[in-house]
Design an enzyme around this catalytic site. Structure first.
Site, PDB file in Angstrom:
ATOM      1  N   CYS A   2     -15.125   3.965  -2.485  1.00  0.00           N
ATOM      2  CA  CYS A   2     -16.585   3.870  -2.552  1.00  0.00           C
ATOM      3  C   CYS A   2     -17.051   3.689  -3.988  1.00  0.00           C
ATOM      4  O   CYS A   2     -16.337   3.992  -4.939  1.00  0.00           O
ATOM      5  CB  CYS A   2     -17.207   5.134  -1.970  1.00  0.00           C
ATOM      6  N   ARG A  27     -16.019  -2.197  -4.847  1.00  0.00           N
ATOM      7  CA  ARG A  27     -15.266  -0.970  -4.566  1.00  0.00           C
ATOM      8  C   ARG A  27     -15.302  -0.604  -3.083  1.00  0.00           C
ATOM      9  O   ARG A  27     -14.517   0.232  -2.646  1.00  0.00           O
ATOM     10  CB  ARG A  27     -15.834   0.189  -5.387  1.00  0.00           C
ATOM     11  N   ASN A  99     -17.292   9.814  -3.270  1.00  0.00           N
ATOM     12  CA  ASN A  99     -16.179   8.856  -3.289  1.00  0.00           C
ATOM     13  C   ASN A  99     -14.894   9.673  -3.272  1.00  0.00           C
ATOM     14  O   ASN A  99     -14.628  10.418  -4.209  1.00  0.00           O
ATOM     15  CB  ASN A  99     -16.226   7.998  -4.561  1.00  0.00           C
ATOM     16  N   GLU A 484       3.747 -12.348  -4.486  1.00  0.00           N
ATOM     17  CA  GLU A 484       2.353 -12.302  -4.950  1.00  0.00           C
ATOM     18  C   GLU A 484       1.522 -13.426  -4.318  1.00  0.00           C
ATOM     19  O   GLU A 484       0.383 -13.217  -3.899  1.00  0.00           O
ATOM     20  CB  GLU A 484       2.307 -12.388  -6.485  1.00  0.00           C
ATOM     21  N   LYS A 488      -1.810 -12.825  -1.976  1.00  0.00           N
ATOM     22  CA  LYS A 488      -3.122 -13.427  -2.244  1.00  0.00           C
ATOM     23  C   LYS A 488      -3.670 -14.091  -0.985  1.00  0.00           C
ATOM     24  O   LYS A 488      -4.828 -13.929  -0.615  1.00  0.00           O
ATOM     25  CB  LYS A 488      -3.024 -14.458  -3.393  1.00  0.00           C
ATOM     26  N   HIS A 507      18.565 -15.044   7.015  1.00  0.00           N
ATOM     27  CA  HIS A 507      18.886 -13.777   7.687  1.00  0.00           C
ATOM     28  C   HIS A 507      17.744 -13.309   8.595  1.00  0.00           C
ATOM     29  O   HIS A 507      17.641 -12.134   8.912  1.00  0.00           O
ATOM     30  CB  HIS A 507      19.230 -12.708   6.648  1.00  0.00           C
TER      31      HIS A 507
HETATM   32  C1  AGP Z   1      -4.338  -7.012  -5.212  1.00  0.00           C
HETATM   33  O1  AGP Z   1      -4.981  -8.205  -5.151  1.00  0.00           O
HETATM   34  C2  AGP Z   1      -5.013  -5.923  -4.541  1.00  0.00           C
HETATM   35  N1  AGP Z   1      -6.319  -5.747  -4.974  1.00  0.00           N
HETATM   36  C3  AGP Z   1      -4.229  -4.621  -4.537  1.00  0.00           C
HETATM   37  O2  AGP Z   1      -2.980  -4.861  -3.958  1.00  0.00           O
HETATM   38  C4  AGP Z   1      -4.021  -3.991  -5.920  1.00  0.00           C
HETATM   39  O3  AGP Z   1      -3.117  -4.741  -6.658  1.00  0.00           O
HETATM   40  C5  AGP Z   1      -3.464  -2.573  -5.733  1.00  0.00           C
HETATM   41  O4  AGP Z   1      -4.410  -1.833  -5.008  1.00  0.00           O
HETATM   42  C6  AGP Z   1      -3.168  -1.905  -7.070  1.00  0.00           C
HETATM   43  O5  AGP Z   1      -4.336  -1.734  -7.785  1.00  0.00           O
HETATM   44  P1  AGP Z   1      -4.246  -1.309  -9.333  1.00  0.00           P
HETATM   45  O6  AGP Z   1      -3.513  -2.368 -10.058  1.00  0.00           O
HETATM   46  O7  AGP Z   1      -5.693  -1.203  -9.740  1.00  0.00           O
HETATM   47  O8  AGP Z   1      -3.549   0.016  -9.382  1.00  0.00           O
END
Ligand code: AGP
Length: 611
Positions: A2, A27, A99, A484, A488, A507
């Site tokens: 939050c 957030r 939060n 990665e 995305k 596999h």
């Molecule tokens: C990635 O695009 C996401 N927003 C999420 O996986 C993020 O990388 C993960 O929550 C870690 O966040 P941080 O790097 O702020 O700790």
């Protein structure tokens, strides 16, 4: 998680609250609400975004120079008008935004039910506001003391802002586990989950630490511990401009942040690498460099994209510094009772610096005597205060929930660290060290070139925006890039996508391949080039669609693949910084074409501040 925001000053609170909540919306965006104090406390809240709240309030009177607001990422109780914050206590003495998670809320709720309290929502937060009211009425104490006593009974994480109807002109804020910062303006105060909504009003802030309560009135504010020990506030200046938290001419923050990478990578190595001197200098690690150089083992910890950056770090440090590295998901590391040796070095990677799993892993590791370093993007964040020392990535505020520029900035720091350790451990010759430094300094230009091919990536996206699955394959340094790239696409387009080491395809995942399965293969000209050519032939043999990321001028794969994405050549260890860019844009365009909310993907939040 939050976003919470509070204001107390001379200006009308409503427009400031709404603007602040929009800045914090990355957030959490399941519901939104505000409470404004004007003779009495008026609360407005509803399911959906802050813009829905504005429409919801149209008729209501929002006059008042004190108030607070909340954007929610649902944990307890689905997104709806009832579970939205702020929550009011049964007899109306308190209104509260929260939060975090109150872990023992059901036990507390039982006690309050037995005392005649009734609950409208399914939230843990409503339990807390009623507990505060019960203590306030039962003990005839001040609102601040009631909050303090109630928090002694609470187990869990919280960032709180509280208003009491009997105390006009007073805001109470408290934190444990969830971030909270106070902005000190001229005759006005701000309370927020992070500095992004504060920078346009003031650069003077004070971060609340765990176990602290702030009492803010019109003239001043004081900080004390939950145990009632008075504290002297520590002030800091925010090094951020308002433009950094605005989209500018870009349609989305994510697109802006992708296109910022040439500058953010430059900013991340500015003042740290010198081509002239042929040096890399990570000032933040100066004190601990001897321990790093003689490390027996390095454990890298992170979540999501930060974990993927850590995996690139493992390949880099093991190759150039020959120090064994393990990469751990913070949440698993936190609970699997890992073996941590006193001379281990732990590196925690986090963009936000507030990820609860990573914070909890740090707090666990603190008991072992291991050296704990941070690689973080948010100045003053909890992880930067919980680690012994570290390196800031200078990617600037990352507002898009899908991390892009933070990833390349994290990989840039890990690259500098691996080279530096390799040099200090006399494994890298002066010549190759110097060569790496100049190749690293060319990366921003090469990314510029790749970004200029954006239209090409968009045309590929157009063809595959309606598929249900994607597979991403890579070997060596390209394996974390495959992970990665898949993340995305998953998180912003909601297409199921998996990243895999290319050899692992045989596999199992090869069973998924048919004419509807686009397979992105990251295939730079490295030692495993011939092997990945065979993997591409295996995909083509099953009728799969190959989107190949190759080095400029590559001929062989280009003939086999359905689509070719060329990236400039560089040192193989630096390829992740280039090959990820087209994958970021491919997922961006697919998500936009599918009508997804790219900056605020469903069910996600920018920093996950509860375990
Ligand atoms: C990635 O695009 C996401 N927003 C999420 O996986 C993020 O990388 C993960 O929550 C870690 O966040 P941080 O790097 O702020 O700790």
């Amino acid at each position: 998680m939050c976003g919470i925001f509070g204001y107390l000053g001379k200006q009308q609170a409503y427009p400031i609250l709404i603007k602040g909540l929009k800045r914090l919306e990355y957030r959490g965006y399941d519901s939104a609400g505000i409470s404004i104090f004007n003779e009495k406390i008026k609360t407005f809240k509803c399911k959906g975004k802050v813009s829905d709240l504005e429409n919801h309030i149209l008729q209501g009177s929002t006059a008042g120079t004190m108030g607070m607001g909340h954007t929610r990422w649902a944990t307890h109780g689905p997104p709806n008008n009832i579970n939205a914050h702020p929550h009011k206590s049964q007899h109306g003495h308190f209104v509260l935004i929260h939060n975090g998670i109150i872990e023992n809320y059901s036990r507390l709720k039982k006690k309050l039910l037995a005392l005649g309290y009734r609950f409208e929502s399914e939230t843990d937060t409503e339990v807390l506001v009623n507990l505060i009211e019960y203590i306030y009425l039962e003990n005839k104490v001040t609102p601040e003391v009631a909050v303090r006593l109630a928090l002694h009974k609470v187990i869990g994480a919280y960032g709180l802002v509280i208003q009491c109807s009997d105390a006009p002109g007073q805001l109470i804020a408290a934190r444990k586990g969830s971030p909270l910062v106070i902005g000190i303006g001229k005759d006005e105060y701000f309370v927020s989950s992070d500095v992004t909504p504060i920078v346009e009003y003031t650069k003077k802030v004070s971060y609340l630490n765990d176990g602290e309560i702030a009492l803010i009135t019109r003239d001043t504010f004081s900080i004390s511990t939950i145990k009632d020990k008075k504290l002297v506030p520590v002030f800091r200046q925010i090094d951020m401009e308002i433009g950094e938290v605005e989209k500018g001419d870009f349609e989305h923050f994510m697109l802006k942040e992708i296109f910022e990478q040439p500058r953010t990578i430059q900013d991340t190595f500015r003042g740290r690498i010198s081509k002239e001197l042929g040096t890399i200098n990570l000032g933040g690690l100066f004190e601990v460099m001897p321990r790093l150089v003689n490390a027996k083992r390095i454990i890298i910890i992170g979540c999501g994209t930060s974990w993927h950056a850590g995996l690139v770090g493992e390949y880099l440090i093991e190759e150039f510094a020959r120090i064994p590295v393990e990469v751990e998901y913070a949440s698993e590391f936190r609970y699997r009772n890992p073996v941590i040796l006193e001379d281990d070095i732990i590196i925690v990677i986090s963009q936000s610096g507030e990820t609860a799993d990573s914070l909890a892993a740090i707090q666990m590791a603190q008991e072992t005597g291991a050296l704990i370093l941070g690689i973080c993007n948010v100045v003053g964040s909890s992880i930067t205060r919980e680690t012994h020392c570290g390196v800031y990535t200078h990617a600037g505020p990352e507002i898009g929930v899908a991390s892009t520029k933070a990833f390349t900035a994290q990989v840039t720091v890990l690259t500098m660290l691996a080279m530096l350790l390799g040099k200090k451990r006399k494994l890298l010759s002066e010549a190759s060290y110097g060569k790496f430094i100049s190749e690293l300094q060319e990366i921003p230009h090469k990314i510029h070139d790749i970004l200029s091919d954006n239209a090409h990536f968009k045309s590929i996206a157009k063809q595959y925006k309606d598929v249900d699955n994607f597979l991403y394959l890579g070997r060596g340094y390209s394996f974390p890039v495959a992970l990665e790239g898949a993340l995305k696409l998953k998180e912003i387009s909601y297409i199921h996508a998996e990243g895999y080491p290319a050899a692992e395809m045989k596999h199992g995942p090869i069973a998924l391949i048919d004419e509807n399965m686009p397979v992105v293969v990251i295939a730079p000209k490295d030692d495993s080039y011939d092997k990945i050519v065979s993997n591409i032939q295996e995909v083509k043999a099953r009728g799969g669609i190959v989107i190949a990321v190759v080095n400029k001028g590559e001929k062989n794969i280009s003939k086999m693949a359905d689509h070719v994405i060329e990236v400039p050549t560089t040192n193989l260890a630096l390829m992740p910084l280039l090959s990820i860019i087209p994958l970021q844009l491919l997922s961006y365009h697919i998500a936009v074409m599918r009508g997804c909310h790219v900056d605020q993907p469903r069910n996600l939040a920018k920093s996950v501040t509860v375990e």
